[in-house]
Scaffold this motif. Structure first.
Motif, mmCIF file in Angstrom:
data_model
loop_
_atom_site.group_PDB
_atom_site.id
_atom_site.type_symbol
_atom_site.label_atom_id
_atom_site.label_comp_id
_atom_site.label_asym_id
_atom_site.label_seq_id
_atom_site.Cartn_x
_atom_site.Cartn_y
_atom_site.Cartn_z
ATOM 1 N N PHE A 156 5.354 -10.247 -10.862
ATOM 2 C CA PHE A 156 4.667 -8.890 -10.645
ATOM 3 C C PHE A 156 5.673 -7.859 -10.035
ATOM 4 C CE2 PHE A 156 0.997 -11.664 -10.003
ATOM 5 C CZ PHE A 156 -0.001 -11.339 -10.588
ATOM 6 N N ASP A 157 5.191 -6.484 -10.757
ATOM 7 C CA ASP A 157 5.771 -5.249 -10.102
ATOM 8 C C ASP A 157 4.702 -4.615 -9.244
ATOM 9 O OD1 ASP A 157 8.438 -5.471 -10.831
ATOM 10 O OD2 ASP A 157 7.928 -4.440 -12.912
ATOM 11 N N TYR A 158 5.054 -3.556 -8.573
ATOM 12 C CA TYR A 158 3.936 -2.806 -7.749
ATOM 13 C C TYR A 158 3.972 -1.585 -8.040
ATOM 14 C CZ TYR A 158 3.159 -6.779 -4.655
ATOM 15 O OH TYR A 158 2.926 -7.952 -4.036
ATOM 16 N N ARG A 159 2.867 -0.741 -7.941
ATOM 17 C CA ARG A 159 2.617 0.602 -8.280
ATOM 18 C C ARG A 159 3.211 1.279 -6.949
ATOM 19 N NH1 ARG A 159 -3.408 1.835 -10.529
ATOM 20 N NH2 ARG A 159 -2.906 1.059 -12.631
ATOM 21 N N ARG A 160 3.305 0.855 -6.028
ATOM 22 C CA ARG A 160 4.068 1.458 -4.850
ATOM 23 C C ARG A 160 4.282 0.212 -3.902
ATOM 24 N NH1 ARG A 160 -1.070 2.142 -4.527
ATOM 25 N NH2 ARG A 160 -1.300 4.205 -5.181
ATOM 26 N N GLN A 161 5.192 0.453 -2.889
ATOM 27 C CA GLN A 161 5.693 -0.565 -2.238
ATOM 28 C C GLN A 161 4.686 -1.128 -1.201
ATOM 29 O OE1 GLN A 161 8.670 -1.717 -2.316
ATOM 30 N NE2 GLN A 161 8.885 -3.093 -0.480
ATOM 31 N N PRO A 162 4.426 -2.546 -1.360
ATOM 32 C CA PRO A 162 3.362 -3.118 -0.538
ATOM 33 C C PRO A 162 3.696 -3.516 0.959
ATOM 34 C CG PRO A 162 4.583 -4.977 -1.850
ATOM 35 C CD PRO A 162 5.291 -3.737 -2.114
ATOM 36 N N LYS A 163 3.077 -2.438 1.536
ATOM 37 C CA LYS A 163 3.510 -2.185 3.099
ATOM 38 C C LYS A 163 2.895 -3.494 4.110
ATOM 39 C CE LYS A 163 3.365 2.619 3.233
ATOM 40 N NZ LYS A 163 2.916 3.860 3.804
ATOM 41 N N ALA A 164 1.995 -4.160 3.437
ATOM 42 C CA ALA A 164 1.124 -5.180 4.120
ATOM 43 C C ALA A 164 1.956 -6.571 4.282
ATOM 44 C CB ALA A 164 -0.183 -5.398 3.759
ATOM 45 N N LEU A 165 2.733 -6.519 3.299
ATOM 46 C CA LEU A 165 3.465 -7.744 3.104
ATOM 47 C C LEU A 165 5.007 -8.010 3.710
ATOM 48 C CD1 LEU A 165 2.235 -9.136 -0.419
ATOM 49 C CD2 LEU A 165 1.592 -9.986 1.860
ATOM 50 N N THR A 166 5.488 -8.889 4.204
ATOM 51 C CA THR A 166 6.809 -8.993 4.631
ATOM 52 C C THR A 166 7.569 -9.555 3.545
ATOM 53 O OG1 THR A 166 6.803 -11.330 5.205
ATOM 54 C CG2 THR A 166 6.114 -9.702 6.880
ATOM 55 N N GLU A 167 8.772 -9.342 3.472
ATOM 56 C CA GLU A 167 9.726 -9.779 2.520
ATOM 57 C C GLU A 167 9.603 -11.349 2.118
ATOM 58 O OE1 GLU A 167 11.942 -8.175 0.334
ATOM 59 O OE2 GLU A 167 11.243 -6.407 0.713
#
Length: 122
Positions: A74-85
């Motif tokens: 997957f890619d993201y439409r925007r940075q997923p703030k709720a998940l850590t690296e």
């Protein structure tokens, strides 16, 4: 147009497969097809829609001990703030903002949600 098969695997061993284009999120397609995935914010700031990538791009090794990096599927439409690296590297993906890059299998449901910590934004 390119589409990817995303198979959603539920805790009761049921599955749903949706064909998702790279311009749509898994959640958008699932809802359109009547599949009741949990969600809340639709912005990537909560954990409600989290799934865990089990296999990506034809790597169909059931029961593999090694985590699949969510970036493989997957890619993201925007940075997923709720998940850590670390969570992303261990296969966790926010289906509300995730757009596919490959055919994949994703575990969904409350057990997956319980594996991830609370969102720092909620």
């Amino acid at each position: 147009m390119t589409q990817y098969d995303v198979t959603l695997e539920w805790p009761d061993d049921g599955t749903d497969t949706v064909a998702v284009s790279p311009t749509e999120t898994v959640l958008e397609v699932a809802l359109r097809e009547g599949i009741r995935l949990p969600y809340d914010c639709r912005e990537g700031t909560c954990i409600t829609c989290v799934g865990r990538v089990l296999a990506a791009g034809g790597d169909e090794t059931p029961g593999a001990e090694e985590a699949v990096d969510a970036a493989d599927a997957f890619d993201y439409r925007r940075q997923p703030k709720a998940l850590t690296e670390d969570e992303r590297a261990n296969g966790y993906v926010l289906l509300c903002i995730a757009v596919p890059r490959a055919d994949c299998r994703v575990a969904v449901g409350p057990m997956v949600r319980s594996e991830v910590g609370d969102s720092p934004w909620s």
